[in-house]
Design a protein around this motif. Structure first.
Motif, PDB file in Angstrom:
ATOM      1  N   ASN A 174      48.086  48.833  74.047  1.00  0.00           N
ATOM      2  CA  ASN A 174      47.135  48.629  72.946  1.00  0.00           C
ATOM      3  C   ASN A 174      47.318  47.317  72.186  1.00  0.00           C
ATOM      4  N   PHE A 175      48.156  46.400  72.678  1.00  0.00           N
ATOM      5  CA  PHE A 175      48.378  45.153  71.948  1.00  0.00           C
ATOM      6  C   PHE A 175      47.210  44.187  72.067  1.00  0.00           C
ATOM      7  N   ARG A 176      46.387  44.380  73.082  1.00  0.00           N
ATOM      8  CA  ARG A 176      45.255  43.481  73.316  1.00  0.00           C
ATOM      9  C   ARG A 176      44.002  44.117  72.727  1.00  0.00           C
ATOM     10  N   VAL A 177      43.391  43.426  71.754  1.00  0.00           N
ATOM     11  CA  VAL A 177      42.224  43.954  71.055  1.00  0.00           C
ATOM     12  C   VAL A 177      41.002  43.134  71.434  1.00  0.00           C
ATOM     13  N   TYR A 178      40.123  43.718  72.244  1.00  0.00           N
ATOM     14  CA  TYR A 178      38.866  43.062  72.574  1.00  0.00           C
ATOM     15  C   TYR A 178      37.889  43.259  71.421  1.00  0.00           C
ATOM     16  N   LEU A 179      36.886  42.383  71.351  1.00  0.00           N
ATOM     17  CA  LEU A 179      35.989  42.450  70.210  1.00  0.00           C
ATOM     18  C   LEU A 179      35.309  43.804  70.098  1.00  0.00           C
ATOM     19  N   HIS A 180      34.937  44.411  71.220  1.00  0.00           N
ATOM     20  CA  HIS A 180      34.263  45.707  71.132  1.00  0.00           C
ATOM     21  C   HIS A 180      35.178  46.778  70.556  1.00  0.00           C
ATOM     22  N   ASP A 181      36.511  46.559  70.631  1.00  0.00           N
ATOM     23  CA  ASP A 181      37.455  47.514  70.054  1.00  0.00           C
ATOM     24  C   ASP A 181      37.361  47.568  68.536  1.00  0.00           C
ATOM     25  N   LEU A 182      36.770  46.546  67.925  1.00  0.00           N
ATOM     26  CA  LEU A 182      36.655  46.520  66.471  1.00  0.00           C
ATOM     27  C   LEU A 182      35.735  47.623  65.947  1.00  0.00           C
ATOM     28  N   ARG A 183      35.012  48.249  66.839  1.00  0.00           N
ATOM     29  CA  ARG A 183      34.178  49.380  66.413  1.00  0.00           C
ATOM     30  C   ARG A 183      35.034  50.597  66.064  1.00  0.00           C
ATOM     31  N   ASP A 184      36.287  50.587  66.472  1.00  0.00           N
ATOM     32  CA  ASP A 184      37.218  51.684  66.170  1.00  0.00           C
ATOM     33  C   ASP A 184      37.819  51.431  64.784  1.00  0.00           C
ATOM     34  N   PRO A 185      37.562  52.309  63.815  1.00  0.00           N
ATOM     35  CA  PRO A 185      38.090  52.091  62.461  1.00  0.00           C
ATOM     36  C   PRO A 185      39.606  51.926  62.428  1.00  0.00           C
ATOM     37  N   ALA A 186      40.324  52.604  63.323  1.00  0.00           N
ATOM     38  CA  ALA A 186      41.788  52.498  63.339  1.00  0.00           C
ATOM     39  C   ALA A 186      42.217  51.088  63.732  1.00  0.00           C
ATOM     40  N   VAL A 187      41.496  50.462  64.657  1.00  0.00           N
ATOM     41  CA  VAL A 187      41.806  49.097  65.070  1.00  0.00           C
ATOM     42  C   VAL A 187      41.515  48.117  63.936  1.00  0.00           C
ATOM     43  N   LEU A 188      40.381  48.295  63.295  1.00  0.00           N
ATOM     44  CA  LEU A 188      40.046  47.447  62.141  1.00  0.00           C
ATOM     45  C   LEU A 188      41.119  47.555  61.065  1.00  0.00           C
ATOM     46  N   ASP A 189      41.541  48.776  60.772  1.00  0.00           N
ATOM     47  CA  ASP A 189      42.549  48.989  59.734  1.00  0.00           C
ATOM     48  C   ASP A 189      43.872  48.346  60.115  1.00  0.00           C
ATOM     49  N   ARG A 190      44.236  48.418  61.400  1.00  0.00           N
ATOM     50  CA  ARG A 190      45.485  47.809  61.856  1.00  0.00           C
ATOM     51  C   ARG A 190      45.456  46.297  61.658  1.00  0.00           C
ATOM     52  N   LEU A 191      44.350  45.663  62.045  1.00  0.00           N
ATOM     53  CA  LEU A 191      44.241  44.212  61.880  1.00  0.00           C
ATOM     54  C   LEU A 191      44.254  43.818  60.402  1.00  0.00           C
ATOM     55  N   LYS A 192      43.557  44.589  59.585  1.00  0.00           N
ATOM     56  CA  LYS A 192      43.558  44.306  58.154  1.00  0.00           C
ATOM     57  C   LYS A 192      44.966  44.390  57.581  1.00  0.00           C
TER      58      LYS A 192
END
Length: 231
Positions: A174-192
């Protein structure tokens, strides 16, 4: 900036010069994450803690020369190195980047290919080298980020403060975040969180909190049993 507009804008791009695109991409990513944008650098060193093109120099006199520049630096949080890959047949395409596919390759959800993977590995090595060129009073940041503009970000973490043990975060899957992954709230929260409070992502801190919680519960149970026995 609204997420879907961001995805449409950046995954539809045909690609351009790396340095012509990466700052605009990251400014808009900050808007999507709801975090502050980088500041304008200046002579005041305190203003160079969250900036593009953060200058660093070799510390050894024999290596003195023109400064090297970190694409995006946030003190205590991360070093980010940006690249811009190209689709096959386009100007500046990476040699051997992608195999011929029956369907067009979609930006933001691109499959891994040898040339692209090498490019991202080189970006990681650049970021790791910058760690040891930071000012002496700047601790090694907990995160390194490699970014293929309009495609993905990769996260590497080292919470030791030494800068010598960066590894895929949160794991190799899960270390690689593609742009479409940003639709996942958990991924957005992690990056924030990487932008604003990266130390809170330290798994050893979470484990310590769980251990303290268990110890507190055991203490409560022990007191209750003791009171019952004495009663």
């Amino acid at each position: 900036m609204e997420l879907e507009a961001f995805l449409t804008r950046w995954t539809a791009r045909e690609g351009g010069a790396e340095r012509a695109n990466y700052q605009g991409f990251l400014y808009e990513l900050c808007d999507v994450l709801g975090v502050a944008r980088p500041e304008v650098s200046g002579a005041d060193a305190s203003r160079n803690n969250y900036v593009f093109e953060r200058a660093v120099r070799q510390r050894r006199p024999e290596c003195a020369g023109a400064p090297r520049r970190i694409d995006l630096y946030k003190r205590g949080c991360f070093i980010l190195e940006a690249k811009q890959s190209r689709l096959p047949g386009r100007k500046n395409a990476l040699p051997g980047q992608f195999e011929m596919l029956e369907e067009p390759v979609a930006l933001g959800r691109r499959s891994i290919a040898r040339g692209w993977d090498v490019m991202m590995l080189n970006a990681r090595r650049q970021a790791e080298a910058y760690v040891f060129l930071l000012d002496a009073d700047h601790a090694a940041p907990p995160f390194l980020i490699t970014c293929d503009v309009g495609n993905c970000l990769e996260l590497y973490a080292d919470f030791s403060g030494t800068g010598r043990g960066y590894g895929p975060f949160p794991d190799r899957q899960n270390f690689r975040v593609y742009l479409h992954d940003l639709r996942d709230p958990a991924v957005l929260d992690r990056l924030k969180t990487v932008w604003e409070n990266p130390a809170s992502l330290d798994p050893t801190r979470a484990a310590a909190q769980v251990t303290r919680g268990i110890a507190q519960q055991l203490a409560i149970i022990s007191k209750a049993l003791e009171a019952r026995h004495n009663g």
